[in-house]
Design a protein around this motif. Structure first.
Motif, PDB file in Angstrom:
ATOM      1  N   PHE A 375      -1.265  25.739 -17.751  1.00 25.75           N
ATOM      2  CA  PHE A 375      -0.792  24.420 -18.139  1.00 25.75           C
ATOM      3  C   PHE A 375      -1.470  23.334 -17.314  1.00 25.75           C
ATOM      4  O   PHE A 375      -2.065  23.591 -16.283  1.00 25.75           O
ATOM      5  N   HIS A 376      -1.392  22.110 -17.841  1.00 25.22           N
ATOM      6  CA  HIS A 376      -1.987  20.927 -17.204  1.00 25.22           C
ATOM      7  C   HIS A 376      -3.495  21.084 -17.027  1.00 25.22           C
ATOM      8  O   HIS A 376      -4.071  20.623 -16.059  1.00 25.22           O
ATOM      9  N   ARG A 377      -4.113  21.727 -17.989  1.00 24.96           N
ATOM     10  CA  ARG A 377      -5.565  21.784 -18.031  1.00 24.96           C
ATOM     11  C   ARG A 377      -6.051  20.799 -19.091  1.00 24.96           C
ATOM     12  O   ARG A 377      -5.252  20.215 -19.827  1.00 24.96           O
ATOM     13  N   PHE A 378      -7.345  20.608 -19.171  1.00 29.56           N
ATOM     14  CA  PHE A 378      -7.879  19.539 -20.020  1.00 29.56           C
ATOM     15  C   PHE A 378      -7.457  19.677 -21.482  1.00 29.56           C
ATOM     16  O   PHE A 378      -7.284  18.678 -22.179  1.00 29.56           O
ATOM     17  N   ASP A 379      -7.312  20.912 -21.970  1.00 28.08           N
ATOM     18  CA  ASP A 379      -6.973  21.067 -23.385  1.00 28.08           C
ATOM     19  C   ASP A 379      -5.564  20.574 -23.705  1.00 28.08           C
ATOM     20  O   ASP A 379      -5.210  20.406 -24.870  1.00 28.08           O
ATOM     21  N   LYS A 380      -4.757  20.315 -22.664  1.00 25.50           N
ATOM     22  CA  LYS A 380      -3.417  19.746 -22.892  1.00 25.50           C
ATOM     23  C   LYS A 380      -3.502  18.262 -23.232  1.00 25.50           C
ATOM     24  O   LYS A 380      -2.627  17.725 -23.904  1.00 25.50           O
ATOM     25  N   TYR A 381      -4.557  17.611 -22.777  1.00 22.86           N
ATOM     26  CA  TYR A 381      -4.636  16.152 -22.884  1.00 22.86           C
ATOM     27  C   TYR A 381      -5.671  15.654 -23.894  1.00 22.86           C
ATOM     28  O   TYR A 381      -5.536  14.532 -24.405  1.00 22.86           O
ATOM     29  N   LEU A 382      -6.704  16.448 -24.155  1.00 24.53           N
ATOM     30  CA  LEU A 382      -7.825  15.979 -24.963  1.00 24.53           C
ATOM     31  C   LEU A 382      -7.934  16.759 -26.264  1.00 24.53           C
ATOM     32  O   LEU A 382      -7.526  17.920 -26.357  1.00 24.53           O
ATOM     33  N   ASN A 383      -8.528  16.122 -27.246  1.00 29.25           N
ATOM     34  CA  ASN A 383      -8.685  16.723 -28.571  1.00 29.25           C
ATOM     35  C   ASN A 383      -9.990  17.512 -28.629  1.00 29.25           C
ATOM     36  O   ASN A 383     -11.055  16.961 -28.934  1.00 29.25           O
ATOM     37  N   PHE A 384      -9.911  18.822 -28.363  1.00 26.96           N
ATOM     38  CA  PHE A 384     -11.122  19.638 -28.316  1.00 26.96           C
ATOM     39  C   PHE A 384     -11.641  20.024 -29.699  1.00 26.96           C
ATOM     40  O   PHE A 384     -12.655  20.700 -29.809  1.00 26.96           O
ATOM     41  N   SER A 385     -10.981  19.583 -30.743  1.00 27.18           N
ATOM     42  CA  SER A 385     -11.550  19.754 -32.080  1.00 27.18           C
ATOM     43  C   SER A 385     -12.601  18.685 -32.362  1.00 27.18           C
ATOM     44  O   SER A 385     -13.373  18.805 -33.316  1.00 27.18           O
ATOM     45  N   ASN A 386     -12.620  17.654 -31.510  1.00 27.68           N
ATOM     46  CA  ASN A 386     -13.631  16.612 -31.637  1.00 27.68           C
ATOM     47  C   ASN A 386     -14.911  17.069 -30.928  1.00 27.68           C
ATOM     48  O   ASN A 386     -14.858  17.490 -29.767  1.00 27.68           O
ATOM     49  N   PRO A 387     -16.071  16.974 -31.571  1.00 26.29           N
ATOM     50  CA  PRO A 387     -17.318  17.479 -30.967  1.00 26.29           C
ATOM     51  C   PRO A 387     -17.701  16.764 -29.667  1.00 26.29           C
ATOM     52  O   PRO A 387     -18.292  17.382 -28.779  1.00 26.29           O
ATOM     53  N   HIS A 388     -17.369  15.486 -29.539  1.00 30.25           N
ATOM     54  CA  HIS A 388     -17.691  14.764 -28.304  1.00 30.25           C
ATOM     55  C   HIS A 388     -16.914  15.347 -27.118  1.00 30.25           C
ATOM     56  O   HIS A 388     -17.452  15.430 -26.002  1.00 30.25           O
ATOM     57  N   ILE A 389     -15.677  15.738 -27.368  1.00 30.35           N
ATOM     58  CA  ILE A 389     -14.875  16.356 -26.314  1.00 30.35           C
ATOM     59  C   ILE A 389     -15.367  17.777 -26.045  1.00 30.35           C
ATOM     60  O   ILE A 389     -15.594  18.162 -24.890  1.00 30.35           O
ATOM     61  N   ALA A 390     -15.519  18.556 -27.091  1.00 28.54           N
ATOM     62  CA  ALA A 390     -15.914  19.960 -26.933  1.00 28.54           C
ATOM     63  C   ALA A 390     -17.270  20.093 -26.245  1.00 28.54           C
ATOM     64  O   ALA A 390     -17.503  21.026 -25.471  1.00 28.54           O
ATOM     65  N   ARG A 391     -18.176  19.153 -26.512  1.00 28.82           N
ATOM     66  CA  ARG A 391     -19.534  19.233 -25.968  1.00 28.82           C
ATOM     67  C   ARG A 391     -19.594  18.817 -24.494  1.00 28.82           C
ATOM     68  O   ARG A 391     -20.463  19.297 -23.749  1.00 28.82           O
ATOM     69  N   ASN A 392     -18.671  17.990 -24.044  1.00 28.20           N
ATOM     70  CA  ASN A 392     -18.790  17.403 -22.702  1.00 28.20           C
ATOM     71  C   ASN A 392     -17.798  17.918 -21.664  1.00 28.20           C
ATOM     72  O   ASN A 392     -17.986  17.670 -20.473  1.00 28.20           O
ATOM     73  N   PHE A 393     -16.746  18.624 -22.117  1.00 26.64           N
ATOM     74  CA  PHE A 393     -15.696  19.003 -21.170  1.00 26.64           C
ATOM     75  C   PHE A 393     -15.296  20.467 -21.333  1.00 26.64           C
ATOM     76  O   PHE A 393     -15.393  21.034 -22.417  1.00 26.64           O
ATOM     77  N   ASP A 394     -14.838  21.029 -20.236  1.00 25.90           N
ATOM     78  CA  ASP A 394     -14.332  22.401 -20.227  1.00 25.90           C
ATOM     79  C   ASP A 394     -12.829  22.356 -20.501  1.00 25.90           C
ATOM     80  O   ASP A 394     -12.082  21.730 -19.738  1.00 25.90           O
ATOM     81  N   PRO A 395     -12.347  23.022 -21.556  1.00 23.22           N
ATOM     82  CA  PRO A 395     -10.909  22.958 -21.865  1.00 23.22           C
ATOM     83  C   PRO A 395     -10.034  23.542 -20.770  1.00 23.22           C
ATOM     84  O   PRO A 395      -8.853  23.194 -20.663  1.00 23.22           O
ATOM     85  N   ASN A 396     -10.610  24.425 -19.936  1.00 19.95           N
ATOM     86  CA  ASN A 396      -9.835  25.036 -18.853  1.00 19.95           C
ATOM     87  C   ASN A 396      -9.980  24.301 -17.521  1.00 19.95           C
ATOM     88  O   ASN A 396      -9.463  24.771 -16.501  1.00 19.95           O
ATOM     89  N   ALA A 397     -10.692  23.175 -17.537  1.00 18.41           N
ATOM     90  CA  ALA A 397     -10.821  22.399 -16.303  1.00 18.41           C
ATOM     91  C   ALA A 397      -9.439  21.958 -15.837  1.00 18.41           C
ATOM     92  O   ALA A 397      -8.545  21.675 -16.634  1.00 18.41           O
ATOM     93  N   CYS A 398      -9.279  21.881 -14.533  1.00 15.53           N
ATOM     94  CA  CYS A 398      -7.970  21.592 -13.948  1.00 15.53           C
ATOM     95  C   CYS A 398      -7.646  20.099 -14.003  1.00 15.53           C
ATOM     96  O   CYS A 398      -8.473  19.264 -13.637  1.00 15.53           O
ATOM     97  N   GLY A 399      -6.447  19.783 -14.471  1.00 12.59           N
ATOM     98  CA  GLY A 399      -5.992  18.398 -14.445  1.00 12.59           C
ATOM     99  C   GLY A 399      -5.573  17.999 -13.037  1.00 12.59           C
ATOM    100  O   GLY A 399      -5.413  18.834 -12.143  1.00 12.59           O
ATOM    101  N   TRP A 400      -5.438  16.726 -12.816  1.00 14.77           N
ATOM    102  CA  TRP A 400      -4.999  16.198 -11.520  1.00 14.77           C
ATOM    103  C   TRP A 400      -4.041  15.039 -11.770  1.00 14.77           C
ATOM    104  O   TRP A 400      -3.853  14.619 -12.909  1.00 14.77           O
ATOM    105  N   ALA A 401      -3.450  14.562 -10.716  1.00 19.33           N
ATOM    106  CA  ALA A 401      -2.373  13.578 -10.858  1.00 19.33           C
ATOM    107  C   ALA A 401      -2.806  12.179 -10.447  1.00 19.33           C
ATOM    108  O   ALA A 401      -3.428  11.999  -9.404  1.00 19.33           O
ATOM    109  N   TYR A 402      -2.466  11.197 -11.289  1.00 19.74           N
ATOM    110  CA  TYR A 402      -2.437   9.811 -10.824  1.00 19.74           C
ATOM    111  C   TYR A 402      -1.140   9.617 -10.036  1.00 19.74           C
ATOM    112  O   TYR A 402      -0.155  10.307 -10.259  1.00 19.74           O
ATOM    113  N   GLY A 403      -1.134   8.669  -9.156  1.00 21.91           N
ATOM    114  CA  GLY A 403       0.068   8.361  -8.389  1.00 21.91           C
ATOM    115  C   GLY A 403      -0.208   8.207  -6.918  1.00 21.91           C
ATOM    116  O   GLY A 403       0.405   7.391  -6.235  1.00 21.91           O
TER     117      GLY A 403
END
Length: 518
Positions: A375-403
């Motif tokens: 949980f809280h990896r990139f695929d939770k926040y971004l639309n990986f069905s979009n080619p711009h997202i799928a091409r530039n980001f790893d869906p399993n990359a770790c999310g981090w916190a603002y605050g």
């Protein structure tokens, strides 16, 4: 607020009822095959499930009454279907008595003295109904129908609870509104020369420890600053840069004029006076001003699976530049090298100066990662069905916190972070990359430019999770009430509130008169 709590309680009770029904459903047909059970039932005709509830559980009587109520409803339906009018009426009468005996009881100690007699009376009429009406297939079918109805009620209550909790989270409590109004009046009674903060020469000194706090909540902002100063080893080296909107600028300014932060430096600005922050430069501002974006957030027939009851799509913060100002830190503070960004729903518990000496290894953002195993990896926040997202980001990359984020503004400028943000924000005009919020574009903008901080710097979850470890909370440098249950709301989790309220100036006359110290 109280309505939210009531609905949440109803939600829990309904789910408990569903579980009980499922257990009964699975046991009924087994009991049909059990001749010994029939003999025992004849001997215990006043209590249909007596043996099942003699388990030493101190609340077994409450559970028994609930079980009896469920079966009474089943037999009322069957009796009505088979024209057993007298039996249906008798069941209805016992049902009302049992419901009256149960009321809001959650444990046996809550039951009144009439409960045992009600159980006996209900057991007798249920035994009579069993003799006349019992049919495993029919009873099972009725229980399934009741289960489906309860499921629908739960879904409806869950939506209603979500709606009300979102609404409550965005509502300004009367006490804070009172405080803001009193401070605003006082501010405009001051002569212009008395509205200036001292030590303005520190505002651009890169050798000091600088904080950025963007808020429209005067009480929350006061707790952040107060907690940071009280836990700082050298308060005179700390500089707080606050930015608010035109509605709250006067109140926040007046609070810190009346309550100067000791030897620390403070400055308050109005985001609406940043002339460079205009729609020709800032794509999100251009989008926020568009009719299409406003319709997306506010139209009643929102086309998402969340439904129109989901207030996330009507949250005013998504239409406020205060929320997006975090992407313009070098523009707001051009003379600074590093700055610590703080949300207004945090509490500082330790000296934070060590963050300025953390080696970010050439990265721009220092933040605590939030991802677990799944949980809280990139695929939770971004639309990986979009080619711009799928091409530039790893869906399993770790999310981090603002605050609580330490930003290297020199590296920010070198890597043109604001330009990267502008690129992605422009591409997301039709919300095809992400739906809402500032965390998704933050994850994209600072992708592979974020240094993970030790988790003890920033502990999250106090605004939604009742299971945050107490030791982790007390050892944390910063605790974060992210979620809907903010500490200034009645919704707040009681066990977490003292960490926040200890930094409220309860002896201040405005705090007392607005009943914020209660």
């Amino acid at each position: 607020m109280k309505q939210v709590k009531f609905i949440s309680l109803s939600f829990i009770v309904l789910w408990t009822t569903i579980v009980v029904k499922l257990i009964l459903l699975s046991r009924l047909c087994l009991k049909l095959q059990d001749l010994d059970w029939r003999e025992k039932l004849a001997l215990q005709n006043y209590n249909l499930w007596r043996k099942e509830n003699e388990d030493g559980n101190s609340d077994s009587t409450v559970r028994l009454i609930r079980d009896q109520i469920i079966m009474a409803r089943v037999y009322v339906s069957i009796a009505t279907m088979k024209n057993q009018t007298d039996l249906a009426r008798e069941l209805q009468n016992r049902l009302k008595e049992s419901q009256h005996a149960l009321r809001d009881a959650s444990s046996d100690s809550d039951l009144g003295p009439s409960a045992p007699e009600r159980i006996k009376s209900m057991g007798q009429v249920l035994s009579k109904a069993k003799d006349k009406l019992y049919d495993c297939k029919l009873v099972t079918g009725k229980l399934r129908a009741m289960l489906q109805t309860a499921d629908e009620q739960v879904r409806s209550l869950k939506k209603q609870s979500t709606f009300l909790s979102q609404l409550a989270a965005k509502t300004i409590p009367n006490g804070i509104h009172c405080l803001s109004m009193r401070l605003t009046i006082e501010y405009y009674l001051l002569s212009p020369e008395k509205r200036e903060f001292p030590r303005s020469e520190n505002l651009e000194n890169p050798k000091l420890y600088h904080y950025a706090l963007f808020s429209d909540n005067v009480l929350a902002a006061s707790v952040v600053v107060n907690s940071a100063i009280l836990n700082a080893k050298e308060p005179e080296k700390h500089v707080f840069h606050l930015v608010s909107d035109k509605l709250n600028f006067a109140a926040i300014s007046m609070w810190f004029l009346l309550n100067p932060p000791g030897k620390a430096t403070i400055h308050v600005e109005n985001v609406d006076e940043f002339k460079w922050l205009n729609s020709s430069y800032c794509p999100v501002l251009r989008q926020l001003e568009s009719a299409a974006m406003k319709a997306y957030y506010f139209k009643s027939d929102h086309p998402t699976t969340a439904g129109s009851s989901n207030l996330k799509y009507r949250n005013p913060k998504y239409l406020s530049m205060l929320n997006h100002l975090r992407f313009y830190l070098p523009q707001v503070y051009p003379k600074l090298d590093k700055i610590l960004f703080l949300d207004d729903d945090i509490v500082v518990q330790k000296d934070l100066t060590g963050l300025w000496s953390v080696d970010l290894n050439g990265n721009v953002n220092g933040a605590v990662e939030t991802c677990g195993e799944s949980f809280h990896r990139f695929d939770k926040y971004l639309n990986f069905s979009n080619p711009h997202i799928a091409r530039n980001f790893d869906p399993n990359a770790c999310g981090w916190a603002y605050g609580m984020n330490i930003f290297d503004l020199k590296e920010w400028k070198k890597k043109d972070i604001t330009g990267i943000y502008h690129k992605w924000q422009t591409m997301n005009e039709d919300r095809v990359l992400w739906k809402l919020g500032t965390l998704p574009p933050g994850l994209m903008t600072f992708y592979r430019l974020t240094h993970p901080l030790d988790k003890s710097w920033h502990v999250l979850g106090l605004g939604y999770s009742p299971t945050v470890d107490k030791t982790e909370i007390e050892n944390a440098a910063v605790i974060h009430y992210n979620g809907n249950m903010k500490p200034w709301l009645e919704l707040a989790m009681t066990k977490y509130r003292p960490y926040w309220t200890k930094y409220i100036k309860v002896d201040h006359p405005f705090i007392r008169s607005c009943k914020l110290s209660e």
